[in-house]
Motif scaffolding. Sequence first.
Motif: not given
Length: 109
Positions: A1-15
Amino acid sequence: REVVEHYLQKHLPKGDPDLVLVRIVVTGKKKSRKIKTVLEIQDRFDTLTGFSSMARTTAFPIAIIGMMIANSQITQRGVIAGESHVPYDIFRKELNKREIILKTKEVIL
């Protein structure tokens, strides 16, 4: 879960406007035939109302169920299982009114 969360936070656009994707796959028997049913929702941020897709797909179903209780379409009291006590056709029709479209595909296996 932490790995997926890390990559989602890193690559998904914010805002950016959000998007909710739901996919449910169920296999079982119907009239003695093995079937697979796939239900999908693809819901986007509503630019007219300003409601996020996450708000739409969480709050609207709860509001619909509250309305069904108030209208005596659900009469059971207490903690109940939605899958066995919420009238599916009415629920789906109310989702459609709010432009949350549940697509269903059934395949005989």
